[in-house]
Design a protein around this motif. Structure first.
Motif, PDB file in Angstrom:
ATOM      1  N   TYR A 101       0.829  -1.094  -0.031  1.00 56.03           N
ATOM      2  CA  TYR A 101      -0.115  -0.084  -0.049  1.00 56.03           C
ATOM      3  C   TYR A 101       0.733   1.301   0.153  1.00 56.03           C
ATOM      4  N   ILE A 104       2.730   1.577  -3.257  1.00 48.88           N
ATOM      5  CA  ILE A 104       1.867   2.185  -4.636  1.00 48.88           C
ATOM      6  C   ILE A 104       1.488   3.755  -4.277  1.00 48.88           C
ATOM      7  N   LEU A 105       1.346   3.988  -2.981  1.00 48.73           N
ATOM      8  CA  LEU A 105       1.167   5.574  -2.893  1.00 48.73           C
ATOM      9  C   LEU A 105       2.368   6.391  -3.209  1.00 48.73           C
ATOM     10  N   MET A 108       2.182   6.719  -6.958  1.00 53.60           N
ATOM     11  CA  MET A 108       1.277   7.583  -7.339  1.00 53.60           C
ATOM     12  C   MET A 108       1.570   9.086  -7.129  1.00 53.60           C
ATOM     13  N   LEU A 109       2.042   9.135  -5.677  1.00 52.65           N
ATOM     14  CA  LEU A 109       2.729  10.553  -5.612  1.00 52.65           C
ATOM     15  C   LEU A 109       3.428  11.206  -6.622  1.00 52.65           C
ATOM     16  N   TYR A 112       1.448  11.785  -9.985  1.00 53.93           N
ATOM     17  CA  TYR A 112       0.698  12.761  -9.989  1.00 53.93           C
ATOM     18  C   TYR A 112       1.497  14.045 -10.022  1.00 53.93           C
TER      19      TYR A 112
ATOM     20  N   MET C 225      -4.620  14.334  -3.511  1.00 51.42           N
ATOM     21  CA  MET C 225      -5.205  13.345  -4.582  1.00 51.42           C
ATOM     22  C   MET C 225      -4.774  11.865  -4.585  1.00 51.42           C
ATOM     23  N   ALA C 226      -3.283  11.676  -4.490  1.00 53.45           N
ATOM     24  CA  ALA C 226      -2.588  10.435  -4.322  1.00 53.45           C
ATOM     25  C   ALA C 226      -3.079   9.774  -3.207  1.00 53.45           C
ATOM     26  N   LEU C 227      -3.109  10.438  -1.991  1.00 52.73           N
ATOM     27  CA  LEU C 227      -3.562   9.735  -0.997  1.00 52.73           C
ATOM     28  C   LEU C 227      -4.739   9.149  -0.886  1.00 52.73           C
ATOM     29  N   THR C 229      -7.097   8.924  -3.830  1.00 53.10           N
ATOM     30  CA  THR C 229      -7.474   8.016  -4.683  1.00 53.10           C
ATOM     31  C   THR C 229      -6.737   6.577  -4.471  1.00 53.10           C
ATOM     32  N   VAL C 230      -5.541   6.525  -3.888  1.00 52.30           N
ATOM     33  CA  VAL C 230      -4.881   5.310  -3.465  1.00 52.30           C
ATOM     34  C   VAL C 230      -5.483   4.398  -2.388  1.00 52.30           C
ATOM     35  N   THR C 231      -5.952   5.119  -1.572  1.00 60.44           N
ATOM     36  CA  THR C 231      -6.616   4.665  -0.413  1.00 60.44           C
ATOM     37  C   THR C 231      -7.924   3.972  -0.758  1.00 60.44           C
ATOM     38  N   MET C 234      -7.419   1.103  -2.631  1.00 62.02           N
ATOM     39  CA  MET C 234      -7.128  -0.230  -1.785  1.00 62.02           C
ATOM     40  C   MET C 234      -8.280  -0.634  -1.081  1.00 62.02           C
ATOM     41  N   LEU C 288      -5.448  10.424 -14.441  1.00 58.92           N
ATOM     42  CA  LEU C 288      -6.361   9.846 -13.198  1.00 58.92           C
ATOM     43  C   LEU C 288      -7.204   8.741 -14.256  1.00 58.92           C
TER      44      LEU C 288
END
Lengths: 118, 115, 521
Positions: A101, A104-105, A108-109, A112, C225-227, C229-231, C234, C288
């Motif tokens: 998790y 991936i976070l 993606m950070l 983005y 946004m990353a926090l 969308t990824v959450t 998941m 996105l």
């Protein structure tokens, strides 16, 4: 009010489940007619009902059942390398769950921040 | 300027510590402790968002001035603390049941579910 | 008059009824089990009824807002608040009411099913209280228009679900699953809260519409946004963050597995809502959208290939749940990637409709499949497919329900899975043919995998001497089967009343924003 019995319009065509059901009923009917004209020598309780295993007598009734673990053996063996990787990833360790998790976070950070804006 | 950002730096360090504990510590209790550290960090972040230097508590009745800290983040933090207590309690009771049945709290051994 | 009042207050009632019922359950449970069952069923049926009223309200009158503690109830922005919506607000657009309908239907079926399935367990009043709280969490997540409120309902949902996953301790294995699920959802929710903090610090608002309209899209917003969308991905169980799904779904009681599907879909709703409404206006749609598409394709393919090698019936189905979530991600992701271009009207909207239609279809047939798996485990006592066989001789209704569910998940006409998959295939093919082909291969593998389950559980010589399951379990399965056949034979009903309004509401964030920020009714 829409015509709910009508065609289901999809992006490239249409689909009508009722016609499909109707046609499949006709096919079943034809199949039944052919089947009902067949031989009727089948008798319950004779050796006709026993499973046929290339001439060998089955050890027991349970023994004739192919168990779940043996189904698709060929498919899994053909993709051995792929499944080896997948099995390795699925460790069942809760640390790894969190690790994936967070990983991936982080990815993606980065993505983005680079390409997120309009 | 650096000093004003100190709460946020603390938040970042605490979150990193908590996540480190969750990813690398093998004892389930330590994983829960890591989670609690992350939670404290997020709570600290919320509270420091609403803080104003020299502001007073946001109680309007006979207040000496209207220069107050923001009440909303405090309400959020309070809710978050309550939820956090519930989560921690549940996780620790899970740890207890797991220990009774498995005889260990090592996350490498607690993986009867895999693949 | 009373009808209008009921409609206007339906968003609040939908949440309040199960919430109060949940806390009443332990009290009523002391009076006797019979009273408790009646209480639970009344609460679930009433919730379902209110959801339908709300669905009708939103369908006829458009997006509904309900402001907690305001007078009148739909006063989003009080005159003395300088244009800021200060109160907690429920914003119910067609997509929200669609999700609420899905969640409460599956919960109703699960509740009826549980009465027979769990009747020998201890601590039943807690089970039902948690079941209702789980429903509250889902409904709250899909109805709320406030970010922090979303977080609170997310946590209610996670806590209740984790406790229910561990309900059958099962020599500690179910507790292990519950622990893993609780840890991963707790860290996810904390990251979500962190993102809320960032957004609040920037825009002084917690209201989704307010944040969406004020969005500057700075680097901090990208982090948020990353926090978020990824959450949400998941929690929805997208690969490669899916590890909790087979554990949690696999070890939960049958009815709870079915409800966990809708709980994951509530997070999916969160992902779509945040992507479209909160960030969608200023974020790069293509980035996105492709994030969601790639997650979707990975989930589809890896999910189904992992399912093929499982020999635990519920773990196998859990991997299929991941795989089917991929279809929804793919459909809506294509819609998001093409949003605002000419391609959107050509096939993007249709892809979104397919993805959203697949949400309700998946909730119904995967719910049904989990209920049949629960029925098998209830009678046979094991979830290992290798130890099963010949159940079709005696469990006739269960096997019929299983066949319907299996054909539906594999996308065989005339069941509902086909209608939504057809829309996804055709529209995604116009976007990117390879993705559509992968989706079809996954569908074939899904069928193959369910042929395996059917063969090893229901076919073959009689090994277990078992009876058919009790009637209440069959009723629970029949409710979901009804919707599968209804949406399969008459897909236009679902499309017209549920799916099209939902897709259009999701695709037009400006409408959502102006409904909240535009003031009164």
């Amino acid at each position: 009010m829409m015509n709910f019995l009508g065609n289901f319009i999809t992006p490239a065509g249409m689909w009508n489940p009722l016609i499909w059901v109707f046609v499949s009923l006709i096919i079943f009917l034809i199949a039944y007619l052919i089947w009902s004209r067949g031989e009727s020598r089948y008798k319950k309780g004779t050796e006709q009902t026993l499973p046929f295993l290339s001439g060998y007598a089955p050890e027991s009734a349970e023994g004739t059942h192919v168990r779940a673990g043996n189904i698709y053996w060929g498919f899994v063996t053909a993709l051995k390398g792929y499944y080896k990787v997948l099995r390795k990833i699925h460790t069942g360790n809760v640390n790894d769950y969190v690790g994936w998790y967070v990983g991936i976070l982080a990815i993606m950070l980065l993505i983005y921040l680079l390409w997120g804006g309009a | 300027m650096m000093l004003l950002n100190l709460p946020y730096i603390t938040v970042a360090i605490l979150i990193a510590m908590g996540i480190y504990a969750m990813v690398y510590k093998r004892n389930l209790i330590k994983i829960v402790i890591g989670l609690s550290i992350v939670e404290s960090a997020v709570n600290l972040f919320l509270v420091s968002l609403g803080y104003r230097r020299g502001g007073i508590a946001p109680i309007y009745t006979s207040a000496p001035s209207t220069y107050m800290v923001l009440p909303t983040p405090q309400a959020l933090t309070l809710t978050s603390i309550v939820i956090g207590v519930a989560t921690t309690a549940m996780l620790l009771s899970f740890c207890m049941v797991i220990y009774r049945n498995y005889g260990t709290l090592d996350s490498r051994k607690i993986r009867r579910l895999r693949e | 008059m009373i009808w209008d009042t009921l409609m206007a207050h339906s968003p609040a009632l939908v949440i309040i009824i199960p919430l109060l019922a949940a806390f009443g359950t332990p009290l009523i449970g002391r009076a006797g089990k019979k009273y408790m069952y009646t209480w639970i069923l009344c609460a679930l049926a009433l919730t379902e009824l209110m959801t339908i009223v709300m669905l009708y309200h939103v369908f006829t009158n458009g997006t509904a807002i309900y402001v907690m503690g305001a007078n009148p109830y739909n006063l989003a922005i009080p005159p003395d608040s300088h244009g800021i919506p200060v109160r907690i607000i429920l914003t119910v657009d067609a997509f929200s009411s669609f999700m609420a309908f899905t969640a409460s239907t599956v919960a109703l079926a699960g509740g009826i099913y549980s009465i027979a399935c769990e009747h020998e367990q201890t601590g039943q009043e807690k089970y039902y209280a948690l079941l209702l709280l789980m429903l509250v969490g889902m409904l709250g997540m899909v109805l709320t228009g406030d970010l922090f409120n979303f977080f609170v309902f997310l946590e209610i949902n996670s806590l209740a679900s984790a406790a229910l996953v561990a309900y059958h301790v099962d020599k500690g294995v179910a507790t292990e699953a519950g622990f893993k699920y609780a840890i991963i959802s707790a860290i996810g929710a904390l990251m979500f809260l962190f993102a809320i903090g960032i957004l609040y610090g920037e825009y002084d608002a917690l209201n989704m519409a307010m944040i969406g309209s004020r969005m500057q899209f700075t680097n901090l917003d990208k982090i948020a946004m990353a926090l978020i969308t990824v959450t949400m991905a998941m929690k929805a169980g997208a690969i490669p963050m899916h590890y909790w799904v087979p554990d949690g779904y696999g070890k939960a009681p049958g009815a709870i597995s079915a409800m966990l599907v809708t709980a994951s879909q509530a997070s999916l709703y969160g992902l779509f809502r945040m992507s479209f409404t909160v960030f969608g206006i200023s974020a790069n749609h293509v980035t996105l959208g492709w994030f969601i598409i790639i997650l979707g394709v990975l989930s589809m393919f890896v999910g189904v290939t992992m399912a093929l090698i499982q020999h635990d019936i519920k773990r196998l189905m859990a991997y299929h749940a991941i795989s089917q979530t991929g279809y929804m991600l793919l459909g809506v992701g294509v819609g998001l990637a093409t949003l605002g271009t000419a391609a959107f009207n050509q096939y993007g909207l249709a892809a979104m409709e397919g993805g959203i239609f697949h949400i309700i279809n998946h909730a119904m047939y995967k719910g049904l499949l989990f209920l049949t798996a629960g029925a098998i485990i209830y009678r046979v006592g094991t979830s290992d497919l290798n130890k099963m066989g010949g159940l079709g001789h005696t469990m006739k209704y269960t096997s019929i329900f299983f066949i319907i569910g299996a054909l539906s998940i594999a996308g065989i006409p005339p069941f509902n899975g086909f209608a939504s998959k057809l829309m996804i295939y055709e529209s995604v093919y116009q976007f990117q043919p390879v993705l559509s082909i992968i989706a079809m291969i996954v569908s074939i593998l899904t069928l193959a995998s369910f042929v395996k389950v059917f063969h090893s559980a229901f076919m073959g010589p009689k090994i277990h001497n078992v009876k058919e399951v009790p009637r209440s379990m069959l009723i629970g399965m029949a409710i979901l089967t009804f919707f599968i056949i209804l949406f399969g034979l008459f897909p236009n009903i679902a499309l017209h009343y549920l799916v099209k309004p939902a897709a259009e509401a999701l695709a037009s964030p400006m409408g959502y924003l102006s409904r909240v920020l535009g003031g009164g009714p």
